[in-house]
Each structure stands twice: as structure tokens, then as C-alpha cells.
Design a protein around this motif. Sequence first.
Motif, PDB file in Angstrom:
ATOM      1  N   ARG A   1     105.249  93.882 105.725  1.00  0.00           N
ATOM      2  CA  ARG A   1     105.037  93.281 104.411  1.00  0.00           C
ATOM      3  C   ARG A   1     103.850  93.973 103.759  1.00  0.00           C
ATOM      4  O   ARG A   1     102.947  94.431 104.409  1.00  0.00           O
ATOM      5  CB  ARG A   1     104.779  91.786 104.532  1.00  0.00           C
ATOM      6  CG  ARG A   1     105.949  91.065 105.216  1.00  0.00           C
ATOM      7  CD  ARG A   1     105.646  89.605 105.380  1.00  0.00           C
ATOM      8  NE  ARG A   1     105.884  88.862 104.171  1.00  0.00           N
ATOM      9  CZ  ARG A   1     107.080  88.543 103.706  1.00  0.00           C
ATOM     10  NH1 ARG A   1     108.144  88.936 104.323  1.00  0.00           N
ATOM     11  NH2 ARG A   1     107.212  87.830 102.610  1.00  0.00           N
ATOM     12  N   GLY A   2     103.859  93.995 102.463  1.00  0.00           N
ATOM     13  CA  GLY A   2     102.744  94.587 101.728  1.00  0.00           C
ATOM     14  C   GLY A   2     101.631  93.575 101.533  1.00  0.00           C
ATOM     15  O   GLY A   2     101.724  92.438 101.973  1.00  0.00           O
ATOM     16  N   ALA A   3     100.597  93.990 100.849  1.00  0.00           N
ATOM     17  CA  ALA A   3      99.453  93.129 100.611  1.00  0.00           C
ATOM     18  C   ALA A   3      99.780  91.969  99.679  1.00  0.00           C
ATOM     19  O   ALA A   3      99.030  91.045  99.581  1.00  0.00           O
ATOM     20  CB  ALA A   3      98.293  93.942 100.041  1.00  0.00           C
ATOM     21  N   THR A   4     100.894  92.010  99.000  1.00  0.00           N
ATOM     22  CA  THR A   4     101.290  90.920  98.129  1.00  0.00           C
ATOM     23  C   THR A   4     102.211  89.943  98.817  1.00  0.00           C
ATOM     24  O   THR A   4     102.616  88.929  98.260  1.00  0.00           O
ATOM     25  CB  THR A   4     102.001  91.435  96.866  1.00  0.00           C
ATOM     26  OG1 THR A   4     103.197  92.091  97.262  1.00  0.00           O
ATOM     27  CG2 THR A   4     101.120  92.342  96.062  1.00  0.00           C
ATOM     28  N   GLY A   5     102.588  90.245 100.059  1.00  0.00           N
ATOM     29  CA  GLY A   5     103.523  89.375 100.777  1.00  0.00           C
ATOM     30  C   GLY A   5     104.954  89.709 100.481  1.00  0.00           C
ATOM     31  O   GLY A   5     105.858  89.055 100.980  1.00  0.00           O
TER      32      GLY A   5
ATOM     33  N   PRO B   1      88.604  81.330  84.784  1.00  0.00           N
ATOM     34  CA  PRO B   1      88.921  82.229  85.897  1.00  0.00           C
ATOM     35  C   PRO B   1      89.859  83.353  85.469  1.00  0.00           C
ATOM     36  O   PRO B   1      90.726  83.160  84.618  1.00  0.00           O
ATOM     37  CB  PRO B   1      89.586  81.312  86.919  1.00  0.00           C
ATOM     38  CG  PRO B   1      90.115  80.172  86.129  1.00  0.00           C
ATOM     39  CD  PRO B   1      89.219  80.017  84.932  1.00  0.00           C
ATOM     40  N   SER B   2      89.665  84.506  86.080  1.00  0.00           N
ATOM     41  CA  SER B   2      90.503  85.669  85.819  1.00  0.00           C
ATOM     42  C   SER B   2      90.666  86.416  87.135  1.00  0.00           C
ATOM     43  O   SER B   2      89.712  86.548  87.901  1.00  0.00           O
ATOM     44  CB  SER B   2      89.826  86.562  84.773  1.00  0.00           C
ATOM     45  OG  SER B   2      90.497  87.795  84.661  1.00  0.00           O
ATOM     46  N   ALA B   3      91.871  86.905  87.395  1.00  0.00           N
ATOM     47  CA  ALA B   3      92.127  87.694  88.601  1.00  0.00           C
ATOM     48  C   ALA B   3      93.102  88.802  88.258  1.00  0.00           C
ATOM     49  O   ALA B   3      94.078  88.589  87.532  1.00  0.00           O
ATOM     50  CB  ALA B   3      92.691  86.823  89.713  1.00  0.00           C
ATOM     51  N   GLU B   4      92.818  89.969  88.778  1.00  0.00           N
ATOM     52  CA  GLU B   4      93.666  91.141  88.540  1.00  0.00           C
ATOM     53  C   GLU B   4      93.948  91.814  89.872  1.00  0.00           C
ATOM     54  O   GLU B   4      93.034  92.085  90.650  1.00  0.00           O
ATOM     55  CB  GLU B   4      92.918  92.108  87.611  1.00  0.00           C
ATOM     56  CG  GLU B   4      93.654  93.368  87.299  1.00  0.00           C
ATOM     57  CD  GLU B   4      92.793  94.296  86.445  1.00  0.00           C
ATOM     58  OE1 GLU B   4      93.158  95.478  86.384  1.00  0.00           O
ATOM     59  OE2 GLU B   4      91.783  93.867  85.871  1.00  0.00           O
TER      60      GLU B   4
ATOM     61  N   PRO C   1     102.379  84.992  92.544  1.00  0.00           N
ATOM     62  CA  PRO C   1     101.588  86.185  92.877  1.00  0.00           C
ATOM     63  C   PRO C   1     100.158  85.804  93.255  1.00  0.00           C
ATOM     64  O   PRO C   1      99.614  84.825  92.735  1.00  0.00           O
ATOM     65  CB  PRO C   1     101.604  87.005  91.581  1.00  0.00           C
ATOM     66  CG  PRO C   1     102.739  86.479  90.786  1.00  0.00           C
ATOM     67  CD  PRO C   1     102.901  85.042  91.179  1.00  0.00           C
ATOM     68  N   PRO C   2      99.541  86.564  94.160  1.00  0.00           N
ATOM     69  CA  PRO C   2      98.177  86.252  94.584  1.00  0.00           C
ATOM     70  C   PRO C   2      97.172  86.150  93.432  1.00  0.00           C
ATOM     71  O   PRO C   2      96.272  85.316  93.483  1.00  0.00           O
ATOM     72  CB  PRO C   2      97.820  87.402  95.520  1.00  0.00           C
ATOM     73  CG  PRO C   2      99.136  87.841  96.076  1.00  0.00           C
ATOM     74  CD  PRO C   2     100.105  87.672  94.931  1.00  0.00           C
ATOM     75  N   SER C   3      97.335  86.950  92.382  1.00  0.00           N
ATOM     76  CA  SER C   3      96.394  86.867  91.253  1.00  0.00           C
ATOM     77  C   SER C   3      96.499  85.505  90.558  1.00  0.00           C
ATOM     78  O   SER C   3      95.476  84.903  90.204  1.00  0.00           O
ATOM     79  CB  SER C   3      96.627  88.003  90.261  1.00  0.00           C
ATOM     80  OG  SER C   3      97.954  87.980  89.786  1.00  0.00           O
ATOM     81  N   GLU C   4      97.723  85.006  90.384  1.00  0.00           N
ATOM     82  CA  GLU C   4      97.903  83.682  89.783  1.00  0.00           C
ATOM     83  C   GLU C   4      97.378  82.594  90.711  1.00  0.00           C
ATOM     84  O   GLU C   4      96.794  81.610  90.265  1.00  0.00           O
ATOM     85  CB  GLU C   4      99.375  83.424  89.462  1.00  0.00           C
ATOM     86  CG  GLU C   4      99.895  84.222  88.293  1.00  0.00           C
ATOM     87  CD  GLU C   4     101.360  83.915  88.000  1.00  0.00           C
ATOM     88  OE1 GLU C   4     101.786  82.761  88.200  1.00  0.00           O
ATOM     89  OE2 GLU C   4     102.068  84.841  87.583  1.00  0.00           O
ATOM     90  N   LEU C   5      97.591  82.766  92.001  1.00  0.00           N
ATOM     91  CA  LEU C   5      97.093  81.818  92.985  1.00  0.00           C
ATOM     92  C   LEU C   5      95.567  81.739  92.920  1.00  0.00           C
ATOM     93  O   LEU C   5      94.990  80.650  92.932  1.00  0.00           O
ATOM     94  CB  LEU C   5      97.542  82.250  94.385  1.00  0.00           C
ATOM     95  CG  LEU C   5      97.152  81.365  95.539  1.00  0.00           C
ATOM     96  CD1 LEU C   5      97.725  79.973  95.377  1.00  0.00           C
ATOM     97  CD2 LEU C   5      97.634  81.990  96.841  1.00  0.00           C
ATOM     98  N   ALA C   6      94.905  82.877  92.803  1.00  0.00           N
ATOM     99  CA  ALA C   6      93.443  82.906  92.713  1.00  0.00           C
ATOM    100  C   ALA C   6      92.958  82.157  91.479  1.00  0.00           C
ATOM    101  O   ALA C   6      92.000  81.378  91.548  1.00  0.00           O
ATOM    102  CB  ALA C   6      92.942  84.349  92.700  1.00  0.00           C
TER     103      ALA C   6
ATOM    104  N   VAL D   1      90.071  90.975  99.491  1.00  0.00           N
ATOM    105  CA  VAL D   1      91.005  91.924 100.097  1.00  0.00           C
ATOM    106  C   VAL D   1      92.199  91.132 100.612  1.00  0.00           C
ATOM    107  O   VAL D   1      92.046  90.209 101.424  1.00  0.00           O
ATOM    108  CB  VAL D   1      90.343  92.736 101.227  1.00  0.00           C
ATOM    109  CG1 VAL D   1      91.358  93.660 101.877  1.00  0.00           C
ATOM    110  CG2 VAL D   1      89.157  93.521 100.679  1.00  0.00           C
ATOM    111  N   LEU D   2      93.373  91.488 100.132  1.00  0.00           N
ATOM    112  CA  LEU D   2      94.585  90.772 100.514  1.00  0.00           C
ATOM    113  C   LEU D   2      94.973  91.086 101.953  1.00  0.00           C
ATOM    114  O   LEU D   2      94.959  92.254 102.356  1.00  0.00           O
ATOM    115  CB  LEU D   2      95.733  91.156  99.580  1.00  0.00           C
ATOM    116  CG  LEU D   2      95.562  90.673  98.150  1.00  0.00           C
ATOM    117  CD1 LEU D   2      96.472  91.431  97.212  1.00  0.00           C
ATOM    118  CD2 LEU D   2      95.827  89.184  98.070  1.00  0.00           C
ATOM    119  N   PRO D   3      95.309  90.055 102.718  1.00  0.00           N
ATOM    120  CA  PRO D   3      95.760  90.295 104.088  1.00  0.00           C
ATOM    121  C   PRO D   3      97.155  90.929 104.087  1.00  0.00           C
ATOM    122  O   PRO D   3      97.926  90.749 103.149  1.00  0.00           O
ATOM    123  CB  PRO D   3      95.797  88.894 104.703  1.00  0.00           C
ATOM    124  CG  PRO D   3      95.958  87.971 103.543  1.00  0.00           C
ATOM    125  CD  PRO D   3      95.301  88.644 102.366  1.00  0.00           C
ATOM    126  N   THR D   4      97.452  91.673 105.120  1.00  0.00           N
ATOM    127  CA  THR D   4      98.789  92.248 105.261  1.00  0.00           C
ATOM    128  C   THR D   4      99.380  91.765 106.577  1.00  0.00           C
ATOM    129  O   THR D   4      98.669  91.363 107.484  1.00  0.00           O
ATOM    130  CB  THR D   4      98.765  93.789 105.251  1.00  0.00           C
ATOM    131  OG1 THR D   4      97.917  94.233 106.308  1.00  0.00           O
ATOM    132  CG2 THR D   4      98.255  94.318 103.931  1.00  0.00           C
TER     133      THR D   4
END
Length: 149
Positions: free
Chosen positions: A142-146, A104-107, A69-74, A135-138
Motif C-alpha cells: 500500500r502507498g502512503a495514502t492507504g 486548519p489546513s493540510a496538503e 483522504p489523509p489531508s481531509e482527515l487531518a 509523515v504518513l505510515p505505509t
Amino acid sequence: MTTTPDSWSTGLLTALLRHLSESVRGLLPSGLALMTAGLEVALVRRGPDGAPRTVRRFSAQPPTSRATPPSELAVLLLAQLQREVGRHLGRPWPTNSDGVALQPSAEHTGNSLRLRLVPGGTRADSPVIELAPFVLPTTPGRGATGQDR
């Protein structure tokens, strides 16, 4: 041009890494800067002549799973930046005004990531540093999470 899951993931990685590098700029000691090109990162210091000199170079290591997930990636990328800057400085980086190392923390919130540096360990009452949201790319379909919609 068709966007494949792999190209979306690579694009997300490079955009997120660039964003994180820019977001922590004000936390770096005077004279240091992070520069990115793709997944390559350089920690640079201005020389006496004002020209940038690379003091540390590294490649950001993407997760082994494209399903991260993008939050874990961050969190993973920000931790890598912290580790490499800390190695150069010879101490944990960044710390808050109390000298407590920050984690680091991401939500994931809507179509963006809330990025923060929070105190670790037992010092949960210490101040938190808010970084600029990403801001997540789309991509079409696909949604903003891919994830497929």
C-alpha cells in the motif's frame, strides 16, 4: 501480523491525532496540555500540586468514510481539537497575533502532510502558523495514502 485496511485506518487516526496534539502544544495557554490515548483526548491543567487535572475529555470523531483522504482527515481532527479547546477557553482557539481565528489546513506532499493554521475569512494576509509535518505510515503493498498500488 497482517494489516487490514481498517487497522491501517485506525492506526492512521490515532497516530495523526497524537501528532496534532503534540504539534499544537506550544499554542496552548500556559498550564494546559492535550493528552491522547487512542481516539480519546483529555485537555489537562496542572493543579497547585503539579498533578495534571482533566478539565475536558472528548472522543475524536473519525469520518464516516474510510476512504477519506489523509489531508481531509487531518483537517477534521485538527478542527475537533480547536473546537474542544475553544469551548474550554470560552473563545476561538487558536488565533494569530491580530486576534483572527485560524483555520486548519493540510496538503498532501509526497509521503507526508503539510499542516498549517491559516487565517479565515477576509484576513488572508495575516500570518500562517506552520505545524510539524506528519509523515504518513505505509504498509506492505500500500502507498502512503492507504491506496492499493
